[in-house]
Scaffold this motif. Sequence first.
Motif, PDB file in Angstrom:
ATOM      1  N   LEU A  72       0.863  -1.172   0.000  1.00  0.00           N
ATOM      2  CA  LEU A  72       0.000   0.000   0.000  1.00  0.00           C
ATOM      3  C   LEU A  72       0.901   1.224   0.000  1.00  0.00           C
ATOM      4  O   LEU A  72       1.701   1.408   0.909  1.00  0.00           O
ATOM      5  N   VAL A  73       0.762   2.062  -1.020  1.00  0.00           N
ATOM      6  CA  VAL A  73       1.564   3.280  -1.138  1.00  0.00           C
ATOM      7  C   VAL A  73       0.661   4.474  -0.879  1.00  0.00           C
ATOM      8  O   VAL A  73      -0.374   4.632  -1.531  1.00  0.00           O
ATOM      9  N   THR A  74       1.038   5.293   0.081  1.00  0.00           N
ATOM     10  CA  THR A  74       0.289   6.505   0.415  1.00  0.00           C
ATOM     11  C   THR A  74       1.142   7.720   0.081  1.00  0.00           C
ATOM     12  O   THR A  74       2.264   7.845   0.562  1.00  0.00           O
ATOM     13  N   ASN A  75       0.604   8.582  -0.757  1.00  0.00           N
ATOM     14  CA  ASN A  75       1.277   9.841  -1.065  1.00  0.00           C
ATOM     15  C   ASN A  75       1.022  10.785   0.107  1.00  0.00           C
ATOM     16  O   ASN A  75      -0.094  11.273   0.303  1.00  0.00           O
ATOM     17  N   LEU A  76       2.032  11.042   0.901  1.00  0.00           N
ATOM     18  CA  LEU A  76       1.884  11.848   2.109  1.00  0.00           C
ATOM     19  C   LEU A  76       1.675  13.325   1.802  1.00  0.00           C
ATOM     20  O   LEU A  76       1.354  14.106   2.707  1.00  0.00           O
ATOM     21  N   GLU A  77       1.822  13.708   0.545  1.00  0.00           N
ATOM     22  CA  GLU A  77       1.649  15.107   0.174  1.00  0.00           C
ATOM     23  C   GLU A  77       0.218  15.451  -0.226  1.00  0.00           C
ATOM     24  O   GLU A  77      -0.161  16.617  -0.238  1.00  0.00           O
ATOM     25  N   ASN A  78      -0.564  14.409  -0.590  1.00  0.00           N
ATOM     26  CA  ASN A  78      -1.963  14.677  -0.964  1.00  0.00           C
ATOM     27  C   ASN A  78      -2.957  13.661  -0.398  1.00  0.00           C
ATOM     28  O   ASN A  78      -4.160  13.792  -0.590  1.00  0.00           O
ATOM     29  N   GLY A  79      -2.455  12.629   0.295  1.00  0.00           N
ATOM     30  CA  GLY A  79      -3.330  11.659   0.924  1.00  0.00           C
ATOM     31  C   GLY A  79      -3.809  10.537   0.032  1.00  0.00           C
ATOM     32  O   GLY A  79      -4.511   9.626   0.491  1.00  0.00           O
ATOM     33  N   ARG A  80      -3.457  10.534  -1.236  1.00  0.00           N
ATOM     34  CA  ARG A  80      -3.920   9.468  -2.136  1.00  0.00           C
ATOM     35  C   ARG A  80      -3.238   8.146  -1.789  1.00  0.00           C
ATOM     36  O   ARG A  80      -2.064   8.119  -1.398  1.00  0.00           O
ATOM     37  N   ALA A 140       7.652  12.355  -4.868  1.00  0.00           N
ATOM     38  CA  ALA A 140       6.752  12.649  -3.754  1.00  0.00           C
ATOM     39  C   ALA A 140       7.161  11.819  -2.549  1.00  0.00           C
ATOM     40  O   ALA A 140       7.705  10.716  -2.683  1.00  0.00           O
ATOM     41  N   ARG A 141       6.913  12.364  -1.375  1.00  0.00           N
ATOM     42  CA  ARG A 141       7.184  11.639  -0.131  1.00  0.00           C
ATOM     43  C   ARG A 141       6.030  10.673   0.108  1.00  0.00           C
ATOM     44  O   ARG A 141       4.862  11.070   0.127  1.00  0.00           O
ATOM     45  N   VAL A 142       6.347   9.399   0.301  1.00  0.00           N
ATOM     46  CA  VAL A 142       5.321   8.374   0.425  1.00  0.00           C
ATOM     47  C   VAL A 142       5.595   7.478   1.629  1.00  0.00           C
ATOM     48  O   VAL A 142       6.703   7.448   2.173  1.00  0.00           O
ATOM     49  N   LYS A 143       4.560   6.736   2.000  1.00  0.00           N
ATOM     50  CA  LYS A 143       4.701   5.676   3.000  1.00  0.00           C
ATOM     51  C   LYS A 143       4.350   4.359   2.332  1.00  0.00           C
ATOM     52  O   LYS A 143       3.350   4.257   1.626  1.00  0.00           O
ATOM     53  N   ILE A 144       5.188   3.340   2.575  1.00  0.00           N
ATOM     54  CA  ILE A 144       4.981   2.019   1.994  1.00  0.00           C
ATOM     55  C   ILE A 144       4.683   1.030   3.112  1.00  0.00           C
ATOM     56  O   ILE A 144       5.410   0.964   4.095  1.00  0.00           O
ATOM     57  N   VAL A 145       3.616   0.257   2.951  1.00  0.00           N
ATOM     58  CA  VAL A 145       3.268  -0.790   3.910  1.00  0.00           C
ATOM     59  C   VAL A 145       3.061  -2.090   3.136  1.00  0.00           C
ATOM     60  O   VAL A 145       2.236  -2.148   2.220  1.00  0.00           O
ATOM     61  N   ALA A 146       3.825  -3.132   3.476  1.00  0.00           N
ATOM     62  CA  ALA A 146       3.701  -4.417   2.791  1.00  0.00           C
ATOM     63  C   ALA A 146       2.412  -5.111   3.212  1.00  0.00           C
ATOM     64  O   ALA A 146       2.084  -5.181   4.393  1.00  0.00           O
ATOM     65  N   LEU A 147       1.674  -5.643   2.226  1.00  0.00           N
ATOM     66  CA  LEU A 147       0.408  -6.328   2.497  1.00  0.00           C
ATOM     67  C   LEU A 147       0.536  -7.837   2.363  1.00  0.00           C
ATOM     68  O   LEU A 147       0.093  -8.587   3.209  1.00  0.00           O
ATOM     69  N   SER A 148       1.083  -8.315   1.274  1.00  0.00           N
ATOM     70  CA  SER A 148       1.302  -9.753   1.097  1.00  0.00           C
ATOM     71  C   SER A 148       2.397  -9.936   0.071  1.00  0.00           C
ATOM     72  O   SER A 148       2.771  -9.006  -0.640  1.00  0.00           O
ATOM     73  N   GLU A 149       2.926 -11.148  -0.022  1.00  0.00           N
ATOM     74  CA  GLU A 149       4.079 -11.374  -0.881  1.00  0.00           C
ATOM     75  C   GLU A 149       3.941 -12.651  -1.685  1.00  0.00           C
ATOM     76  O   GLU A 149       3.016 -13.440  -1.497  1.00  0.00           O
TER      77      GLU A 149
END
Length: 252
Positions: free
Chosen positions: A104-112, A148-157
């Motif tokens: 899951l990639v979240t764009n921390l600059e716009n919330g998408r 863009a500054r983002v947050k990455i959260v692994a969901l499954s592999e």
Amino acid sequence: MRFLLLLLSLILVSCARPPRQPSPPPQIIAPEESSKYLPGWMRPYTINGKTYYPLPKAEGYEEVCLASWYGPGFHGRQTSGGEIYNMYEYTAAHKLLPLGTYVLVTNLENGRELVVRINDRGPFVEDRCIDLSFASAKELGLHGKGLARVKIVALSEGELINSKVVYKDIPNFRFNEFYLQVGAFKNYANALKYKLELEQEFEQVSIEPYQHPEKGLFYRVQIFLSKDLYKAQEQALILKKDRFRTAFLVAK
């Protein structure tokens, strides 16, 4: 006397401990040798003189960093995972995560937010952690800006079964609640006014608070489209073309 000295010397030599033989050196398997027994997508690799060691598991992986994107110059080429890169799919490149990992990639600059699948290696620039496909970058709103500054959260592999990567525990991304975000306001009264206007045309309109890391609190106005991703995408295309040109699809 000489005879006694010679005899004594022979006795001392015969009683002395034989010299110690050096122990055999420990068997060391070089990294490149041991990596031959790993699947290709898990082997260490070297780019520009730096060696990267892919993670064996993605569970619990989170990261905040800069995202970039790549597109036309690589479209149709083979990725590190062996598949053909399609810049219109929701995929990305990462230096360490196991190929096949959904993040899951979240764009921390716009919330998408967007779920993408890691199918390639890169980006090999120190301050960047993920290279998004063209479609992913566009959906996250960083295509024009480039970074863009983002947050990455692994969901499954992915898991290697019979020399093929099989995806396990894949979240059901198709069926969820999908909304079209049509506006964001700093003032709640303005967001509420817009919501009431839209409710004259649409059955379900909501206001979603969003705390921007730098710009503070925003109130996002969203129109419910469908619980089916494909139907929501069809409706979103129509609405964006006819009226909400800068709107984008979000999931809850």
